[in-house]
Design an enzyme around this catalytic site. Structure first.
Site, PDB file in Angstrom:
ATOM      1  N   HIS A 139      68.579  -2.090  47.681  1.00 43.85           N
ATOM      2  CA  HIS A 139      67.944  -2.135  49.002  1.00 43.85           C
ATOM      3  C   HIS A 139      68.402  -3.361  49.780  1.00 43.85           C
ATOM      4  O   HIS A 139      68.409  -4.466  49.258  1.00 43.85           O
ATOM      5  CB  HIS A 139      66.422  -2.160  48.860  1.00 43.85           C
ATOM      6  N   TYR A 153      55.750  -3.705  54.358  1.00 40.81           N
ATOM      7  CA  TYR A 153      54.656  -4.661  54.158  1.00 40.81           C
ATOM      8  C   TYR A 153      53.870  -4.663  55.471  1.00 40.81           C
ATOM      9  O   TYR A 153      54.412  -5.092  56.497  1.00 40.81           O
ATOM     10  CB  TYR A 153      55.190  -6.069  53.896  1.00 40.81           C
ATOM     11  N   PRO A 212      51.552 -10.658  43.534  1.00 43.57           N
ATOM     12  CA  PRO A 212      52.751  -9.816  43.572  1.00 43.57           C
ATOM     13  C   PRO A 212      53.408  -9.676  44.951  1.00 43.57           C
ATOM     14  O   PRO A 212      54.491  -9.093  45.048  1.00 43.57           O
ATOM     15  CB  PRO A 212      52.236  -8.453  43.087  1.00 43.57           C
ATOM     16  N   LYS A 244      57.879 -11.713  42.765  1.00 49.17           N
ATOM     17  CA  LYS A 244      58.548 -12.806  42.047  1.00 49.17           C
ATOM     18  C   LYS A 244      58.262 -12.856  40.543  1.00 49.17           C
ATOM     19  O   LYS A 244      59.024 -13.492  39.790  1.00 49.17           O
ATOM     20  CB  LYS A 244      58.128 -14.161  42.657  1.00 49.17           C
ATOM     21  N   TYR A 268      63.083 -14.092  49.418  1.00 49.26           N
ATOM     22  CA  TYR A 268      62.741 -12.752  48.905  1.00 49.26           C
ATOM     23  C   TYR A 268      63.818 -12.234  47.954  1.00 49.26           C
ATOM     24  O   TYR A 268      63.523 -11.675  46.897  1.00 49.26           O
ATOM     25  CB  TYR A 268      62.549 -11.785  50.078  1.00 49.26           C
TER      26      TYR A 268
HETATM   27  C1  FAD Z   1      49.076  -5.244  36.236  1.00 43.42           C
HETATM   28  C2  FAD Z   1      50.256  -6.068  36.674  1.00 43.42           C
HETATM   29  C3  FAD Z   1      51.022  -5.666  37.769  1.00 43.42           C
HETATM   30  C4  FAD Z   1      52.107  -6.430  38.185  1.00 43.42           C
HETATM   31  N1  FAD Z   1      52.812  -6.051  39.283  1.00 43.42           N
HETATM   32  C5  FAD Z   1      53.851  -6.812  39.673  1.00 43.42           C
HETATM   33  C6  FAD Z   1      54.614  -6.461  40.810  1.00 43.42           C
HETATM   34  O1  FAD Z   1      54.351  -5.470  41.484  1.00 43.42           O
HETATM   35  N2  FAD Z   1      55.660  -7.268  41.175  1.00 43.42           N
HETATM   36  C7  FAD Z   1      55.987  -8.399  40.443  1.00 43.42           C
HETATM   37  O2  FAD Z   1      56.957  -9.089  40.763  1.00 43.42           O
HETATM   38  N3  FAD Z   1      55.285  -8.740  39.371  1.00 43.42           N
HETATM   39  C8  FAD Z   1      54.237  -7.984  38.962  1.00 43.42           C
HETATM   40  N4  FAD Z   1      53.534  -8.351  37.888  1.00 43.42           N
HETATM   41  C9  FAD Z   1      53.992  -9.520  37.162  1.00 43.42           C
HETATM   42  C10 FAD Z   1      55.100  -9.182  36.183  1.00 43.42           C
HETATM   43  O3  FAD Z   1      54.870  -7.935  35.602  1.00 43.42           O
HETATM   44  C11 FAD Z   1      55.140 -10.291  35.149  1.00 43.42           C
HETATM   45  O4  FAD Z   1      55.481 -11.471  35.820  1.00 43.42           O
HETATM   46  C12 FAD Z   1      56.097 -10.025  33.996  1.00 43.42           C
HETATM   47  O5  FAD Z   1      55.584  -9.013  33.162  1.00 43.42           O
HETATM   48  C13 FAD Z   1      56.308 -11.295  33.172  1.00 43.42           C
HETATM   49  O6  FAD Z   1      56.972 -10.995  31.982  1.00 43.42           O
HETATM   50  P1  FAD Z   1      56.639 -11.788  30.646  1.00 43.42           P
HETATM   51  O7  FAD Z   1      57.582 -11.248  29.634  1.00 43.42           O
HETATM   52  O8  FAD Z   1      56.608 -13.233  30.915  1.00 43.42           O
HETATM   53  O9  FAD Z   1      55.134 -11.405  30.291  1.00 43.42           O
HETATM   54  P2  FAD Z   1      54.514 -10.012  29.839  1.00 43.42           P
HETATM   55  O10 FAD Z   1      55.186  -8.887  30.506  1.00 43.42           O
HETATM   56  O11 FAD Z   1      53.043 -10.159  30.012  1.00 43.42           O
HETATM   57  O12 FAD Z   1      54.861  -9.921  28.289  1.00 43.42           O
HETATM   58  C14 FAD Z   1      54.175 -10.664  27.315  1.00 43.42           C
HETATM   59  C15 FAD Z   1      54.205  -9.894  26.015  1.00 43.42           C
HETATM   60  O13 FAD Z   1      53.584 -10.676  24.992  1.00 43.42           O
HETATM   61  C16 FAD Z   1      52.735  -9.836  24.221  1.00 43.42           C
HETATM   62  N5  FAD Z   1      51.734 -10.706  23.592  1.00 43.42           N
HETATM   63  C17 FAD Z   1      50.660 -11.273  24.158  1.00 43.42           C
HETATM   64  N6  FAD Z   1      49.984 -12.012  23.266  1.00 43.42           N
HETATM   65  C18 FAD Z   1      50.659 -11.906  22.103  1.00 43.42           C
HETATM   66  C19 FAD Z   1      50.461 -12.432  20.802  1.00 43.42           C
HETATM   67  N7  FAD Z   1      49.419 -13.230  20.532  1.00 43.42           N
HETATM   68  N8  FAD Z   1      51.326 -12.107  19.837  1.00 43.42           N
HETATM   69  C20 FAD Z   1      52.401 -11.294  20.083  1.00 43.42           C
HETATM   70  N9  FAD Z   1      52.644 -10.768  21.308  1.00 43.42           N
HETATM   71  C21 FAD Z   1      51.778 -11.074  22.300  1.00 43.42           C
HETATM   72  C22 FAD Z   1      52.199  -8.854  25.221  1.00 43.42           C
HETATM   73  O14 FAD Z   1      51.706  -7.670  24.617  1.00 43.42           O
HETATM   74  C23 FAD Z   1      53.426  -8.593  26.086  1.00 43.42           C
HETATM   75  O15 FAD Z   1      54.214  -7.544  25.579  1.00 43.42           O
HETATM   76  C24 FAD Z   1      52.435  -7.600  37.477  1.00 43.42           C
HETATM   77  C25 FAD Z   1      51.677  -7.995  36.381  1.00 43.42           C
HETATM   78  C26 FAD Z   1      50.577  -7.259  35.984  1.00 43.42           C
HETATM   79  C27 FAD Z   1      49.756  -7.729  34.812  1.00 43.42           C
END
Ligand code: FAD
Length: 389
Positions: free
Chosen positions: A72, A202, A293, A297, A383
């Site tokens: 996009h 948006y 969100p 980011k 962005y």
């Molecule tokens: C509902 C929701 C909607 C979102 N929508 C957007 C969006 O539209 N746009 C955007 O940019 N961002 C969005 N985000 C944010 C984005 O999804 C996150 O920033 C991204 O998932 C970060 O990745 P991560 O790997 O750091 O964390 P996570 O994806 O949270 O991964 C962490 C992992 O660790 C695991 N875990 C947790 N505790 C333990 C433990 N004790 N032992 C072993 N494993 C464990 C979890 O199960 C998970 O699989 C959203 C987040 C949520 C929660």
């Protein structure tokens, strides 16, 4: 069990870190407390910055993204009577991609299970210990119920906002947390209907923010600003479509509707925990920071963190040089705060607080960003994602 880097959490941050380290000859074991099916089905982010796409391609997991992702070149920013299009390539020479986080996670898991290091699902009681020494360990219980100890040279806390890693870093370093909770939330839906728009919309509206995003040529993702304590039961599908149509209304434009396949209320907060390192425990992704969100980011920041962290860990473990792990937290936090500001700014500009003075300031800001090339470029650069160091 022994590995060089023990990685807690198989979200995008942990899986990509494992992949980047594997490509540099560093051993890892990834521990995840959920099942593979649960992790792959989690619907979250969907917009990938240019650097995220480049990183996934370079890591050898970009083939399906290239086939199925949608490139996009801009967004539409709307307030009543106006829908302004930002042309990102013209403003800053970069683009973004629409490709669901769940698809990124599926691609990374498939690659890891095919030829990568161990990835253990459904572990429990995960507990990193001795992280302030050169020989940290992770205690956990495997999926069969056996107590295990994973000996490591370093531990990556990529276990998201509710994980076990951040509290250890905070306690060990006397760290600090900065937080802002917003007085609104997003009600998000996935719908089996072709997007009614070429680019994301948006929209500022007196009733509250609305957004039209997409996941594929036949699946739309839409959001409405609601109260944080909103009951999802109070929002039957008809009411959601009506509110979306009202808030994004523009003469000559129609919002197409279709079956809603997923519906949830997402709280919105800004959160930064510093530092992102304690001894040989390194935080990355949502374990250290959360952004609302609106700026798209969260996932991209997680990718930026682990890209920095992978380079730093390779330098530590392959060359025994500590310079990059020593500067990791400060360098990661510089980007975290830039993205925290941009996400806060987009959120503050677009959501109704109920205060009419605020509304006038928002409209003034929207008119400015839609009429000044300098202001538009600032939005476009942030962005699409500032280049990685
Ligand atoms: C509902 C929701 C909607 C979102 N929508 C957007 C969006 O539209 N746009 C955007 O940019 N961002 C969005 N985000 C944010 C984005 O999804 C996150 O920033 C991204 O998932 C970060 O990745 P991560 O790997 O750091 O964390 P996570 O994806 O949270 O991964 C962490 C992992 O660790 C695991 N875990 C947790 N505790 C333990 C433990 N004790 N032992 C072993 N494993 C464990 C979890 O199960 C998970 O699989 C959203 C987040 C949520 C929660």
């Amino acid at each position: 069990m022994r590995t060089q880097v023990g990685i807690i959490g198989a979200g995008p941050a942990g899986l990509l870190l494992s992949r980047l380290l594997q490509l540099q000859g560093i051993d890892t074991v990834v521990l995840e407390n959920r099942s593979r099916g649960y992790v792959e089905a989690r619907i979250r982010a969907g917009i990938l910055e240019q650097h995220t796409v480049d990183t996934l391609r370079a890591a050898g997991v970009g083939a399906r993204l290239d086939r199925e992702g949608m490139q996009h070149g801009g967004i539409h920013l709307q307030y009543p009577g106006t829908r302004h299009t930002f042309d990102f390539p013209e403003l800053c020479g970069r683009t973004v991609w629409i490709y669901g986080q769940s698809e990124v996670v599926k691609d990374l898991i498939a690659a890891q299970l095919e030829d990568g290091p161990p990835l253990l699902f459904e572990v429990s009681d995960v507990r990193p210990v001795d992280v302030d020494t050169d020989h940290p360990r992770i205690h956990f219980t495997d999926a069969e119920g056996n107590a295990q100890v994973l000996e490591c040279d370093a531990v990556a806390g990529t276990d998201g906002f509710h994980g076990v890693s951040r509290p250890l870093v905070t306690a060990g370093t006397g760290g600090r947390v900065w937080e802002r909770t917003y007085p609104y939330a997003w009600l998000g839906i996935l719908a089996d209907v072709a997007p009614s728009t070429d680019e994301l919309i948006y929209a500022w509206h007196p009733d509250g923010f609305a957004m039209h995003s997409m996941r594929s040529p036949s699946v739309s993702r839409l959001y409405l600003q609601v109260r944080p304590d909103e009951e999802i039961e109070d929002w039957p599908d008809d009411r959601i479509w009506e509110a979306l149509a009202t808030r994004m209304a523009l003469p000559g434009w129609t919002l197409e509707t279709g079956p809603v396949t997923e519906k949830s209320v997402l709280p919105m907060r800004s959160f930064v925990s510093t530092p992102m390192r304690y001894g040989r425990l390194f935080l990355a992704g949502d374990a250290a920071h959360i952004v609302p969100p609106t700026g798209a980011k969260g996932l991209n920041l997680a990718v930026a963190d682990v890209t920095l962290l992978a380079t730093a860990l390779v330098r530590l473990l392959a060359e025994q040089r500590t310079d990059l792990v020593d500067s990791y937290s400060d360098r990661a936090l510089a980007r975290v705060w830039r993205c925290t500001h941009f996400s806060w700014w987009m959120t503050s500009m677009l959501h109704r607080s109920g205060d009419d003075f605020d509304a006038q300031l928002q409209l003034s800001q929207l008119r400015r960003v839609c009429s000044s090339e300098a202001a538009a470029r600032e939005l476009a650069e942030n962005y699409t994602g500032l280049p990685l160091e």
